[in-house]
Each structure stands twice: as C-alpha cells, then as structure tokens.
Motif scaffolding. Structure first.
Motif, PDB file in Angstrom:
ATOM      1  N   ASP A   1      33.072  79.296  44.250  1.00 15.58           N
ATOM      2  CA  ASP A   1      33.505  77.987  43.772  1.00 15.58           C
ATOM      3  C   ASP A   1      34.380  78.113  42.525  1.00 15.58           C
ATOM      4  OD1 ASP A   1      33.288  74.977  43.545  1.00 15.58           O
ATOM      5  OD2 ASP A   1      32.343  75.563  41.654  1.00 15.58           O
ATOM      6  N   ARG A   2      33.993  78.977  41.581  1.00  9.55           N
ATOM      7  CA  ARG A   2      34.787  79.127  40.352  1.00  9.55           C
ATOM      8  C   ARG A   2      36.154  79.732  40.660  1.00  9.55           C
ATOM      9  NH1 ARG A   2      32.501  75.338  38.239  1.00  9.55           N
ATOM     10  NH2 ARG A   2      33.853  75.684  36.408  1.00  9.55           N
ATOM     11  N   ILE A   3      36.201  80.666  41.622  1.00  6.23           N
ATOM     12  CA  ILE A   3      37.484  81.255  42.023  1.00  6.23           C
ATOM     13  C   ILE A   3      38.388  80.180  42.640  1.00  6.23           C
ATOM     14  CG2 ILE A   3      38.582  82.839  43.648  1.00  6.23           C
ATOM     15  CD1 ILE A   3      36.210  84.728  43.233  1.00  6.23           C
TER      16      ILE A   3
ATOM     17  N   LEU B   1      28.241  91.334  37.374  1.00  9.16           N
ATOM     18  CA  LEU B   1      29.373  90.442  37.609  1.00  9.16           C
ATOM     19  C   LEU B   1      30.558  90.967  36.803  1.00  9.16           C
ATOM     20  CD1 LEU B   1      30.480  87.725  38.716  1.00  9.16           C
ATOM     21  CD2 LEU B   1      29.572  86.648  36.642  1.00  9.16           C
ATOM     22  N   SER B   2      31.713  91.132  37.464  1.00  8.93           N
ATOM     23  CA  SER B   2      32.850  91.708  36.738  1.00  8.93           C
ATOM     24  C   SER B   2      34.168  91.136  37.229  1.00  8.93           C
ATOM     25  CB  SER B   2      32.873  93.233  36.884  1.00  8.93           C
ATOM     26  OG  SER B   2      33.176  93.606  38.216  1.00  8.93           O
ATOM     27  N   THR B   3      35.159  91.159  36.323  1.00 11.72           N
ATOM     28  CA  THR B   3      36.539  90.878  36.691  1.00 11.72           C
ATOM     29  C   THR B   3      37.378  92.077  36.270  1.00 11.72           C
ATOM     30  OG1 THR B   3      37.000  89.749  34.589  1.00 11.72           O
ATOM     31  CG2 THR B   3      36.297  88.385  36.435  1.00 11.72           C
ATOM     32  N   GLU B   4      38.381  92.374  37.074  1.00  9.80           N
ATOM     33  CA  GLU B   4      39.234  93.531  36.801  1.00  9.80           C
ATOM     34  C   GLU B   4      40.683  93.150  37.059  1.00  9.80           C
ATOM     35  OE1 GLU B   4      40.071  97.486  39.330  1.00  9.80           O
ATOM     36  OE2 GLU B   4      38.018  97.381  38.515  1.00  9.80           O
TER      37      GLU B   4
ATOM     38  N   LEU C   1      16.887  82.998  40.358  1.00 11.00           N
ATOM     39  CA  LEU C   1      16.575  81.968  39.369  1.00 11.00           C
ATOM     40  C   LEU C   1      17.517  82.153  38.191  1.00 11.00           C
ATOM     41  CD1 LEU C   1      12.657  81.959  39.379  1.00 11.00           C
ATOM     42  CD2 LEU C   1      14.182  80.234  40.343  1.00 11.00           C
ATOM     43  N   ALA C   2      18.338  81.162  37.924  1.00  8.22           N
ATOM     44  CA  ALA C   2      19.349  81.300  36.880  1.00  8.22           C
ATOM     45  C   ALA C   2      19.765  79.922  36.393  1.00  8.22           C
ATOM     46  CB  ALA C   2      20.556  82.068  37.414  1.00  8.22           C
ATOM     47  N   ASP C   3      20.585  79.899  35.355  1.00  7.64           N
ATOM     48  CA  ASP C   3      21.150  78.667  34.825  1.00  7.64           C
ATOM     49  C   ASP C   3      22.545  78.513  35.422  1.00  7.64           C
ATOM     50  OD1 ASP C   3      22.567  76.779  33.179  1.00  7.64           O
ATOM     51  OD2 ASP C   3      21.029  77.023  31.640  1.00  7.64           O
ATOM     52  N   ARG C   4      22.688  77.584  36.359  1.00  2.33           N
ATOM     53  CA  ARG C   4      23.953  77.435  37.080  1.00  2.33           C
ATOM     54  C   ARG C   4      25.122  77.138  36.135  1.00  2.33           C
ATOM     55  NH1 ARG C   4      24.718  76.110  42.331  1.00  2.33           N
ATOM     56  NH2 ARG C   4      22.530  75.474  42.519  1.00  2.33           N
ATOM     57  N   GLU C   5      24.911  76.222  35.201  1.00  2.00           N
ATOM     58  CA  GLU C   5      26.002  75.839  34.290  1.00  2.00           C
ATOM     59  C   GLU C   5      26.436  77.009  33.414  1.00  2.00           C
ATOM     60  OE1 GLU C   5      27.002  72.615  30.717  1.00  2.00           O
ATOM     61  OE2 GLU C   5      25.019  72.643  31.658  1.00  2.00           O
ATOM     62  N   ARG C   6      25.448  77.742  32.860  1.00  2.00           N
ATOM     63  CA  ARG C   6      25.793  78.873  31.981  1.00  2.00           C
ATOM     64  C   ARG C   6      26.539  79.955  32.745  1.00  2.00           C
ATOM     65  NH1 ARG C   6      26.866  77.956  27.354  1.00  2.00           N
ATOM     66  NH2 ARG C   6      26.553  75.782  27.762  1.00  2.00           N
ATOM     67  N   LEU C   7      26.070  80.268  33.952  1.00  2.00           N
ATOM     68  CA  LEU C   7      26.723  81.312  34.739  1.00  2.00           C
ATOM     69  C   LEU C   7      28.118  80.880  35.182  1.00  2.00           C
ATOM     70  CD1 LEU C   7      23.841  82.797  36.913  1.00  2.00           C
ATOM     71  CD2 LEU C   7      24.981  83.834  34.963  1.00  2.00           C
TER      72      LEU C   7
ATOM     73  N   MET D   1      31.460  82.919  34.278  1.00  2.00           N
ATOM     74  CA  MET D   1      32.455  83.327  35.265  1.00  2.00           C
ATOM     75  C   MET D   1      33.839  82.845  34.872  1.00  2.00           C
ATOM     76  SD  MET D   1      32.742  84.930  38.218  1.00  2.00           S
ATOM     77  CE  MET D   1      34.285  85.621  37.664  1.00  2.00           C
ATOM     78  N   ASP D   2      33.927  81.593  34.395  1.00  2.00           N
ATOM     79  CA  ASP D   2      35.208  81.042  33.951  1.00  2.00           C
ATOM     80  C   ASP D   2      35.801  81.874  32.814  1.00  2.00           C
ATOM     81  OD1 ASP D   2      34.932  79.030  35.801  1.00  2.00           O
ATOM     82  OD2 ASP D   2      34.360  77.496  34.350  1.00  2.00           O
ATOM     83  N   ASP D   3      34.958  82.245  31.852  1.00  2.00           N
ATOM     84  CA  ASP D   3      35.439  83.011  30.697  1.00  2.00           C
ATOM     85  C   ASP D   3      35.976  84.377  31.120  1.00  2.00           C
ATOM     86  OD1 ASP D   3      34.883  81.022  28.859  1.00  2.00           O
ATOM     87  OD2 ASP D   3      32.884  81.775  28.392  1.00  2.00           O
TER      88      ASP D   3
END
Length: 285
Positions: A139-141, A205-208, A165-171, A175-177
């Motif tokens: 979705d973020r992509i 989780l990574s971006t390259e 189990l995670a915080d959807r908004e924080r993650l 991802m956006d950052d």
C-alpha cells in the motif's frame, strides 16, 4: 541492583526541585556511577558510549529542525514578497499556485516534526494490532508511485501474508520515511528495491537505491549521516529528519536501523530490524 545509598541520593536530587531535563541527566549519571561501583566496566563503557551517541543525535536533530524550518520560512517569505510586487494578474495566479505547493511542503515538514517530537517526549504510544505487513508495504509503495514519475519501485515481499502484532500507523510512517530518503537521493529517477522478510525472530524491512548520490565520506551510520547532513548538506540535505524519525521509531519498537553504502554496485541501503511479535492463534469454538 539499586542500593540504599543510590535510592537516598536520587531522593535528595528530586527534593532539590530541578527541572525535569536536569533531573533526568543527573539520574542517568547516578545510575552510571552505581554500575561502575558494581564492577561491570565493559557494560559501563558501552552504556556511556550509547548515552553519548544518543545525546549527539538529539543535538543534530535540533540543528536539522532549525535549518529545515528556517529554509522553508525564508522561501515562503520570498514568494510572498515577489507576489506583493507582481502587477501581472496571470503571473500572480502562477505565483499563488507555487505558494500553495510551498505551504503544502511546509505543512508536511511541521507535521513530521510534531510527530518526531512526540516520540522524543514519550507522548507517542505504540499500539499492538494484527497487521499484514506485506499488504501494508504494498500500500505504501502504491501511494508513492501515484505521484512519482521516472521511478520504478521493485518489491521483494513474502509470497503470502506476513501477519504480526504491530502498530500499523507507526510502521506505515517508517516505510514512508525509508522510501522518501531513497527517492530524495536519486532525483533523476531510477529503481528502488524494497525488501520485507521475516528472519528468525526479526522482521527486516529495507529500501535500496543503487543510483543514490552519496558524498565521498559515504556515511555508514545514522550518526555519521546526520553529521554529514549538517556539516556539508549537499546530496544528503533533506533526508536527515525522515531518517532520524525512522531511527527513533525502530528504537522504540525494540530494534535498530542500519545505513550501508553499497561498495560494488554504488548507492545506499537503509535497513530496519525489529522483533517479530506473532499473533496468538484464535481460540477454538
């Protein structure tokens, strides 16, 4: 273990009526002294180093805030002054359109700063909910691709759902950052690789971006990155705030963020590792 002398000293410090910041720093010092007295020199040295790095990072963050806000308001003031002296109504209309874009960027910067300040102060509380991480990353992509031209974002995601189990908004913000930093470093476009995987008890989780422009110093840690951004700016300018928030978010989630210059291919990668919290199985009826 806390000793009676330790407790007495903390109570005496508290009774002095110091400000919250001063009291916290003195309390940390007392705790370090207590550890030193208990005979753990290796642990003490590591903690002293972490404390020093954390303090340096916060100082750099404040410098970045000052620069980013100062630059945005200078640009806003310049555009308003130009419009005030523009006699051509058509050019004035174009100026209003440019001003709207400037205000939009400034609004985004301020909102991100407020959010990061909330993390720093402890006001941000993390929630735990069932999240499909694969779907969230996709979705973020998609949201980024809708407003980008000249970029190709190539995801490497699990074949099925990766639920945790995670915080959807924080993650999502994390991802956006990571995406925004990679995009910013490659203004001419290119391919950005996004990876999501579970490796044992971690989510990675990574971006390259292999076309990213990096300075000759090739910073390899968030501390070096922010120092370069402040001292030289250049190619890195505009990435420091988002990467600082990503770094702090990873820390708050019990993980870490790594920066790596890609020696052979060129470019850079940003990798976040956080503990994997598995969903509890649903009870049988």
């Amino acid at each position: 273990m806390e000793t009676k002398e330790h407790s007495d000293l903390l109570r005496r410090l508290e009774s002095l009526g110091l400000g919250e910041g001063a009291y916290s720093r003195l309390k940390s010092l007392v705790e370090l002294m207590e550890q030193a007295a208990s005979g753990a020199p290796g642990d003490l040295a590591a903690q002293v180093q972490r404390t020093a790095e954390s303090s340096r990072l916060k100082t750099l963050f404040l410098q970045l805030v000052s620069r980013e806000l100062g630059g945005a308001f200078d640009e806003l003031r310049k555009r308003v002054d130009e419009m005030a002296e523009e006699p051509d109504p058509w050019k004035l209309r174009e100026g209003l359109r440019d001003l709207s874009e400037t205000l939009y960027r400034l609004n985004g910067t301020v909102r991100n700063l407020i959010d990061t300040s909330g993390i720093e102060s402890g006001a941000v509380k993390f929630r735990r909910e069932s999240v499909d991480l694969s779907s969230m990353v996709s979705d973020r992509i998609s949201r980024r691709l809708r407003r980008l031209r000249g970029y190709r974002i190539q995801p490497e995601l699990p074949s099925g759902a990766l639920r945790a189990l995670a915080d959807r908004e924080r993650l999502s913000l994390l991802m956006d950052d990571l995406l925004d930093a990679a995009i910013h470093l490659s203004p001419q476009g290119g391919t950005i690789l996004v990876r999501l995987a579970r490796k044992e008890e971690e989510i990675v989780l990574s971006t390259e971006c292999r076309t990213a422009r990096l300075p000759e110093s090739r910073p390899t840690s968030i501390l070096e990155w922010l120092e370069e951004d402040i001292e030289e700016a250049g190619e890195l300018e505009g990435t420091g705030l988002s990467l600082y928030r990503a770094h702090r978010t990873a820390e708050m989630l019990g993980g870490r963020m790594d920066v790596a210059a890609l020696e052979e291919e060129g470019g850079v990668s940003f990798t976040v590792r956080i503990p994997f919290a598995e969903e509890s199985p649903a009870p049988h009826a």
